[in-house]
Design a protein around this motif. Structure first.
Motif, PDB file in Angstrom:
ATOM      1  N   PRO A  33       0.885  -1.105  -0.119  1.00 10.44           N
ATOM      2  CA  PRO A  33       0.003  -0.128  -0.166  1.00 10.44           C
ATOM      3  C   PRO A  33       0.977   1.471  -0.028  1.00 10.44           C
ATOM      4  N   PHE A  34       1.903   1.357   0.786  1.00 14.80           N
ATOM      5  CA  PHE A  34       2.747   2.493   0.649  1.00 14.80           C
ATOM      6  C   PHE A  34       3.425   2.511  -0.636  1.00 14.80           C
ATOM      7  N   LEU A  35       3.804   1.652  -1.353  1.00 12.42           N
ATOM      8  CA  LEU A  35       4.599   1.753  -2.568  1.00 12.42           C
ATOM      9  C   LEU A  35       3.334   2.341  -3.604  1.00 12.42           C
ATOM     10  N   LEU A  36       2.049   1.853  -3.390  1.00 12.10           N
ATOM     11  CA  LEU A  36       0.998   2.492  -4.164  1.00 12.10           C
ATOM     12  C   LEU A  36       0.922   3.789  -4.092  1.00 12.10           C
ATOM     13  N   ARG A  54       7.611   0.805 -10.903  1.00  6.22           N
ATOM     14  CA  ARG A  54       6.828  -0.114 -11.665  1.00  6.22           C
ATOM     15  C   ARG A  54       7.671  -1.237 -12.110  1.00  6.22           C
ATOM     16  N   ASN A  55       8.769  -1.121 -12.456  1.00  5.04           N
ATOM     17  CA  ASN A  55       9.892  -1.934 -12.936  1.00  5.04           C
ATOM     18  C   ASN A  55      10.675  -2.545 -12.130  1.00  5.04           C
ATOM     19  N   ASP A  56      10.529  -2.566 -10.773  1.00  5.37           N
ATOM     20  CA  ASP A  56      11.347  -2.755  -9.656  1.00  5.37           C
ATOM     21  C   ASP A  56      11.127  -4.472  -9.610  1.00  5.37           C
ATOM     22  N   PRO A  57      12.316  -5.291  -9.630  1.00  2.88           N
ATOM     23  CA  PRO A  57      12.151  -6.693  -9.602  1.00  2.88           C
ATOM     24  C   PRO A  57      11.270  -7.428  -8.572  1.00  2.88           C
ATOM     25  N   ARG A  58      11.314  -6.455  -7.537  1.00  7.24           N
ATOM     26  CA  ARG A  58      10.739  -7.412  -6.255  1.00  7.24           C
ATOM     27  C   ARG A  58       9.174  -7.074  -6.208  1.00  7.24           C
ATOM     28  N   PHE A  59       8.810  -5.738  -6.138  1.00  2.61           N
ATOM     29  CA  PHE A  59       7.626  -5.146  -5.830  1.00  2.61           C
ATOM     30  C   PHE A  59       6.902  -4.428  -7.279  1.00  2.61           C
ATOM     31  N   GLY A  60       7.604  -4.520  -8.177  1.00  2.00           N
ATOM     32  CA  GLY A  60       7.005  -3.916  -9.602  1.00  2.00           C
ATOM     33  C   GLY A  60       5.922  -4.698  -9.992  1.00  2.00           C
ATOM     34  N   ARG A  61       5.784  -6.000  -9.923  1.00  2.00           N
ATOM     35  CA  ARG A  61       4.739  -6.797 -10.535  1.00  2.00           C
ATOM     36  C   ARG A  61       3.159  -6.392  -9.780  1.00  2.00           C
TER      37      ARG A  61
END
Length: 157
Positions: A33-36, A54-61
């Motif tokens: 939620p904080f990333l959003l 958005r392209n982060d390998p861990r949270f991007g998806r």
């Protein structure tokens, strides 16, 4: 956009990323939620940072799935509803009174219904391609010309 406004959006975005980072290590603090929120703020203050996130390998998806489709992974749904249920049980044991329990229960039930009602993300790229092909096939089926007997023609021969 003014420089001050851009800095404010960047401050909100950086603060949200900081809280998300803490949430990656603290079990009680959520991460996505904080990333959003950070993505929302970065879209207004610095679109390059939004795309990087958005392209982060861990949270991007997870961020892309939410921003593009409003999708929540099944595991996250289970954790959210389980967390709300556990919190409500602890609250009930603390017995704050029926009005507080009723109000809290209604809010949590509404939140749980919303979380459960969101679509799940595609499992992988292959299933996403298959789903898109099925949707395109269903749309094309209505556009096929009718055979002389009035039935729809089959495109598979």
């Amino acid at each position: 956009m003014g420089k001050g406004r851009r800095r404010l959006w960047l401050l909100v975005g950086h603060g949200a990323v900081g809280l998300a980072t803490a949430g990656a290590f603290l079990p009680i603090l959520p991460t996505v939620p904080f990333l959003l929120v950070a993505g929302w703020a970065y879209a207004r203050g610095n679109p390059e940072l939004r795309e990087r996130m958005r392209n982060d390998p861990r949270f991007g998806r997870a961020v892309r799935e939410w921003q593009d489709r409003g999708a929540i992974p099944v595991k996250a749904k289970v954790m959210a509803v389980g967390g709300m249920s556990s919190s409500f049980a602890v609250l009930a044991l603390a017995s704050p009174g029926y009005p507080v329990l009723a109000g809290t229960g209604l809010v949590m039930a509404g939140a749980a219904v919303y979380v459960i009602s969101r679509p799940a993300p595609f499992v992988d790229a292959r299933s996403a391609d298959m789903r898109a092909a099925e949707e395109a096939g269903a749309a094309d089926a209505g556009d096929q010309p009718a055979a002389p007997d009035g039935s729809k023609r089959s495109s598979a021969r």
